[in-house]
Design a protein around this motif. Structure first.
Motif, PDB file in Angstrom:
ATOM      1  N   VAL A  11      -4.944  -1.067  -6.206  1.00  0.00           N
ATOM      2  CA  VAL A  11      -4.661  -1.295  -4.786  1.00  0.00           C
ATOM      3  C   VAL A  11      -3.632  -0.293  -4.286  1.00  0.00           C
ATOM      4  CG1 VAL A  11      -3.687  -2.935  -3.129  1.00  0.00           C
ATOM      5  CG2 VAL A  11      -5.292  -3.730  -4.867  1.00  0.00           C
ATOM      6  N   ALA A  12      -2.557  -0.084  -5.063  1.00  0.00           N
ATOM      7  CA  ALA A  12      -1.517   0.860  -4.654  1.00  0.00           C
ATOM      8  C   ALA A  12      -2.079   2.269  -4.518  1.00  0.00           C
ATOM      9  CB  ALA A  12      -0.367   0.838  -5.654  1.00  0.00           C
ATOM     10  N   SER A  13      -2.942   2.671  -5.461  1.00  0.00           N
ATOM     11  CA  SER A  13      -3.529   4.002  -5.407  1.00  0.00           C
ATOM     12  C   SER A  13      -4.459   4.143  -4.204  1.00  0.00           C
ATOM     13  CB  SER A  13      -4.309   4.286  -6.698  1.00  0.00           C
ATOM     14  OG  SER A  13      -4.915   5.555  -6.661  1.00  0.00           O
ATOM     15  N   ALA A  14      -5.263   3.102  -3.936  1.00  0.00           N
ATOM     16  CA  ALA A  14      -6.179   3.159  -2.802  1.00  0.00           C
ATOM     17  C   ALA A  14      -5.403   3.220  -1.485  1.00  0.00           C
ATOM     18  CB  ALA A  14      -7.106   1.944  -2.812  1.00  0.00           C
ATOM     19  N   TRP A  15      -4.324   2.458  -1.392  1.00  0.00           N
ATOM     20  CA  TRP A  15      -3.535   2.464  -0.159  1.00  0.00           C
ATOM     21  C   TRP A  15      -2.841   3.816   0.034  1.00  0.00           C
ATOM     22  CZ3 TRP A  15      -3.484   0.424   4.297  1.00  0.00           C
ATOM     23  CH2 TRP A  15      -2.364   0.490   5.114  1.00  0.00           C
ATOM     24  N   THR A  16      -2.314   4.384  -1.039  1.00  0.00           N
ATOM     25  CA  THR A  16      -1.703   5.715  -0.951  1.00  0.00           C
ATOM     26  C   THR A  16      -2.730   6.736  -0.497  1.00  0.00           C
ATOM     27  OG1 THR A  16      -0.092   5.201  -2.676  1.00  0.00           O
ATOM     28  CG2 THR A  16      -0.526   7.528  -2.258  1.00  0.00           C
TER      29      THR A  16
ATOM     30  N   ALA B  46     -13.101  -1.563  -4.520  1.00  0.00           N
ATOM     31  CA  ALA B  46     -13.564  -2.375  -3.399  1.00  0.00           C
ATOM     32  C   ALA B  46     -12.440  -3.311  -2.976  1.00  0.00           C
ATOM     33  CB  ALA B  46     -14.805  -3.184  -3.784  1.00  0.00           C
ATOM     34  N   ALA B  47     -12.121  -3.299  -1.702  1.00  0.00           N
ATOM     35  CA  ALA B  47     -11.091  -4.198  -1.188  1.00  0.00           C
ATOM     36  C   ALA B  47     -11.590  -5.638  -1.259  1.00  0.00           C
ATOM     37  CB  ALA B  47     -10.738  -3.824   0.243  1.00  0.00           C
ATOM     38  N   ARG B  48     -10.683  -6.570  -1.441  1.00  0.00           N
ATOM     39  CA  ARG B  48     -11.036  -7.990  -1.521  1.00  0.00           C
ATOM     40  C   ARG B  48     -10.961  -8.589  -0.122  1.00  0.00           C
ATOM     41  NH1 ARG B  48     -11.486  -9.464  -6.712  1.00  0.00           N
ATOM     42  NH2 ARG B  48     -10.387  -8.245  -8.298  1.00  0.00           N
ATOM     43  N   ILE B  49     -12.103  -9.029   0.387  1.00  0.00           N
ATOM     44  CA  ILE B  49     -12.156  -9.541   1.762  1.00  0.00           C
ATOM     45  C   ILE B  49     -11.985 -11.054   1.828  1.00  0.00           C
ATOM     46  CG2 ILE B  49     -13.636  -7.620   2.460  1.00  0.00           C
ATOM     47  CD1 ILE B  49     -15.978  -9.610   2.529  1.00  0.00           C
ATOM     48  N   GLY B  50     -11.926 -11.704   0.668  1.00  0.00           N
ATOM     49  CA  GLY B  50     -11.856 -13.162   0.628  1.00  0.00           C
ATOM     50  C   GLY B  50     -13.203 -13.729   0.239  1.00  0.00           C
ATOM     51  N   GLY B  51     -13.165 -14.846  -0.475  1.00  0.00           N
ATOM     52  CA  GLY B  51     -14.404 -15.406  -0.992  1.00  0.00           C
ATOM     53  C   GLY B  51     -14.833 -14.709  -2.266  1.00  0.00           C
ATOM     54  N   ASP B  52     -13.938 -13.875  -2.837  1.00  0.00           N
ATOM     55  CA  ASP B  52     -14.248 -13.152  -4.067  1.00  0.00           C
ATOM     56  C   ASP B  52     -14.069 -14.066  -5.281  1.00  0.00           C
ATOM     57  OD1 ASP B  52     -14.105 -10.317  -2.707  1.00  0.00           O
ATOM     58  OD2 ASP B  52     -12.208 -11.298  -2.233  1.00  0.00           O
ATOM     59  N   ALA B  53     -14.525 -13.579  -6.417  1.00  0.00           N
ATOM     60  CA  ALA B  53     -14.230 -14.267  -7.664  1.00  0.00           C
ATOM     61  C   ALA B  53     -12.728 -14.157  -7.932  1.00  0.00           C
ATOM     62  CB  ALA B  53     -15.024 -13.633  -8.805  1.00  0.00           C
ATOM     63  N   PRO B  54     -12.160 -15.086  -8.672  1.00  0.00           N
ATOM     64  CA  PRO B  54     -10.729 -14.997  -8.985  1.00  0.00           C
ATOM     65  C   PRO B  54     -10.385 -13.660  -9.627  1.00  0.00           C
ATOM     66  CG  PRO B  54     -11.588 -17.137  -9.618  1.00  0.00           C
ATOM     67  CD  PRO B  54     -12.777 -16.301  -9.217  1.00  0.00           C
ATOM     68  N   ASP B  55      -9.236 -13.114  -9.248  1.00  0.00           N
ATOM     69  CA  ASP B  55      -8.810 -11.803  -9.737  1.00  0.00           C
ATOM     70  C   ASP B  55      -8.245 -11.928 -11.140  1.00  0.00           C
ATOM     71  OD1 ASP B  55      -7.905  -9.228 -10.089  1.00  0.00           O
ATOM     72  OD2 ASP B  55      -6.106  -9.504  -8.866  1.00  0.00           O
ATOM     73  N   ARG B  56      -8.860 -11.224 -12.089  1.00  0.00           N
ATOM     74  CA  ARG B  56      -8.364 -11.211 -13.459  1.00  0.00           C
ATOM     75  C   ARG B  56      -7.757  -9.853 -13.806  1.00  0.00           C
ATOM     76  NH1 ARG B  56      -8.418 -16.583 -13.684  1.00  0.00           N
ATOM     77  NH2 ARG B  56     -10.517 -17.484 -13.620  1.00  0.00           N
ATOM     78  N   GLY B  57      -7.610  -8.991 -12.788  1.00  0.00           N
ATOM     79  CA  GLY B  57      -7.173  -7.628 -13.066  1.00  0.00           C
ATOM     80  C   GLY B  57      -5.695  -7.490 -13.355  1.00  0.00           C
ATOM     81  N   GLY B  58      -4.864  -8.394 -12.800  1.00  0.00           N
ATOM     82  CA  GLY B  58      -3.432  -8.338 -13.051  1.00  0.00           C
ATOM     83  C   GLY B  58      -2.811  -7.021 -12.632  1.00  0.00           C
TER      84      GLY B  58
ATOM     85  N   LEU C 249      -7.939  -4.088   2.746  1.00  0.00           N
ATOM     86  CA  LEU C 249      -7.061  -3.260   1.927  1.00  0.00           C
ATOM     87  C   LEU C 249      -5.628  -3.326   2.440  1.00  0.00           C
ATOM     88  CD1 LEU C 249      -6.405  -1.238  -0.255  1.00  0.00           C
ATOM     89  CD2 LEU C 249      -7.265   0.586   1.224  1.00  0.00           C
ATOM     90  N   ALA C 250      -5.445  -3.282   3.772  1.00  0.00           N
ATOM     91  CA  ALA C 250      -4.101  -3.384   4.345  1.00  0.00           C
ATOM     92  C   ALA C 250      -3.448  -4.699   3.946  1.00  0.00           C
ATOM     93  CB  ALA C 250      -4.160  -3.241   5.854  1.00  0.00           C
ATOM     94  N   LEU C 251      -4.217  -5.788   3.963  1.00  0.00           N
ATOM     95  CA  LEU C 251      -3.672  -7.094   3.598  1.00  0.00           C
ATOM     96  C   LEU C 251      -3.299  -7.154   2.116  1.00  0.00           C
ATOM     97  CD1 LEU C 251      -6.136  -9.379   5.592  1.00  0.00           C
ATOM     98  CD2 LEU C 251      -3.691  -9.102   6.039  1.00  0.00           C
ATOM     99  N   GLU C 252      -4.215  -6.705   1.272  1.00  0.00           N
ATOM    100  CA  GLU C 252      -3.943  -6.783  -0.164  1.00  0.00           C
ATOM    101  C   GLU C 252      -2.797  -5.860  -0.558  1.00  0.00           C
ATOM    102  OE1 GLU C 252      -6.388  -6.853  -4.411  1.00  0.00           O
ATOM    103  OE2 GLU C 252      -7.406  -6.155  -2.601  1.00  0.00           O
ATOM    104  N   ALA C 253      -2.722  -4.679   0.063  1.00  0.00           N
ATOM    105  CA  ALA C 253      -1.636  -3.751  -0.251  1.00  0.00           C
ATOM    106  C   ALA C 253      -0.288  -4.319   0.163  1.00  0.00           C
ATOM    107  CB  ALA C 253      -1.880  -2.417   0.452  1.00  0.00           C
ATOM    108  N   ALA C 254      -0.272  -5.185   1.179  1.00  0.00           N
ATOM    109  CA  ALA C 254       0.978  -5.794   1.639  1.00  0.00           C
ATOM    110  C   ALA C 254       1.352  -7.035   0.832  1.00  0.00           C
ATOM    111  CB  ALA C 254       0.866  -6.157   3.115  1.00  0.00           C
ATOM    112  N   GLY C 255       0.513  -7.404  -0.133  1.00  0.00           N
ATOM    113  CA  GLY C 255       0.828  -8.548  -0.983  1.00  0.00           C
ATOM    114  C   GLY C 255       0.176  -9.851  -0.584  1.00  0.00           C
TER     115      GLY C 255
ATOM    116  N   THR D  83     -10.747  11.029  -1.441  1.00  0.00           N
ATOM    117  CA  THR D  83     -10.791   9.847  -0.589  1.00  0.00           C
ATOM    118  C   THR D  83     -10.175   8.684  -1.388  1.00  0.00           C
ATOM    119  OG1 THR D  83     -12.939   9.165  -1.437  1.00  0.00           O
ATOM    120  CG2 THR D  83     -12.935  10.640   0.484  1.00  0.00           C
ATOM    121  N   PRO D  84      -9.947   7.512  -0.743  1.00  0.00           N
ATOM    122  CA  PRO D  84      -9.479   6.357  -1.521  1.00  0.00           C
ATOM    123  C   PRO D  84     -10.398   6.040  -2.698  1.00  0.00           C
ATOM    124  CG  PRO D  84      -9.164   5.946   0.810  1.00  0.00           C
ATOM    125  CD  PRO D  84      -9.917   7.250   0.710  1.00  0.00           C
ATOM    126  N   ALA D  85     -11.709   6.170  -2.511  1.00  0.00           N
ATOM    127  CA  ALA D  85     -12.635   5.924  -3.621  1.00  0.00           C
ATOM    128  C   ALA D  85     -12.444   6.951  -4.721  1.00  0.00           C
ATOM    129  CB  ALA D  85     -14.072   5.946  -3.115  1.00  0.00           C
ATOM    130  N   GLY D  86     -12.176   8.204  -4.328  1.00  0.00           N
ATOM    131  CA  GLY D  86     -11.934   9.244  -5.326  1.00  0.00           C
ATOM    132  C   GLY D  86     -10.673   8.987  -6.121  1.00  0.00           C
TER     133      GLY D  86
END
Length: 209
Positions: free
Chosen positions: A99-104, A80-92, A136-142, A52-55
């Protein structure tokens, strides 16, 4: 439920087909991954197991385990997909790979769970998890989620059946979100919020057919 796979289960995940996510192994171990939500069994013969995407999150390099402490460390979080209102992303770059792996993985889930193998329309999992699926669709699209450091999108549950609300700071951001969701197979309509001075938002629902 602790969704952290054991070392043996992680080896099974690491050996999965890198493109399709197909798993090979003992039936009991595959079923255990299914109970963790990290794998699913295809409904059609030969009923193979797939990540699954989680796997697929566990196919990415994992950060070193923290040093032992007095209390047991919490289990590693799954994607976990970012729905907004999250802490700032430090993952780079690491977050971009996740995100790319989850979307694939989600596209593969679409393909494997539809009789025609199409990936242009959301699958049953997405209809059952509307908010994270749209995010996830939004974040995967940039698209960029709203954080404490700046504006962006925010995905919220909606009173409309099988729909989510999507908010953005400005019309351009809203148009970008609409284009991203439509490209991911969602139906999108724009609406006005009378109680917010005419602010616009989107209603999005998984496209069928």
């Amino acid at each position: 439920m602790d969704r952290t796979p054991t070392a043996a289960q992680r080896r099974l995940i690491a050996a999965a087909d890198p493109v399709t996510g197909r798993l090979r192994g003992a039936a009991a171990r595959l079923a255990a991954l299914g109970r963790l939500g990290l794998a699913f069994r295809h409904p059609r013969p030969p009923h193979d197991w797939f990540l699954t995407p989680a796997g697929r999150r566990w196919t990415l390099p994992q950060e070193p385990a923290p040093a032992p402490a007095a209390a047991p460390a919490p289990p590693a979080a799954v994607f976990a997909a970012r729905i907004g209102g999250d802490a700032p992303d430090r993952g780079g770059a690491r977050r971009a790979r996740e995100v790319a792996s989850a979307w694939t993985g989600l596209l593969e889930l679409r393909r494997m769970t539809r009789a025609d193998g199409a990936t242009d329309r959301p699958c049953a999992w997405e209809r059952a998890h509307l908010v994270p699926a749209a995010a996830l669709a939004l974040e995967a699209a940039g698209c960029v989620p709203e954080t404490g450091e700046g504006p962006g999108y925010r995905v919220v549950a909606s009173a409309q059946p099988e729909a989510v609300g999507v908010h953005a700071a400005d019309p351009a951001g809203l148009r970008s979100c609409a284009a991203a969701l439509e490209g991911a197979g969602w139906q999108v309509s724009e609406h006005t919020e009378p109680r917010s001075g005419g602010r616009r938002h989107l209603l999005a629902s998984p496209r069928r057919g």
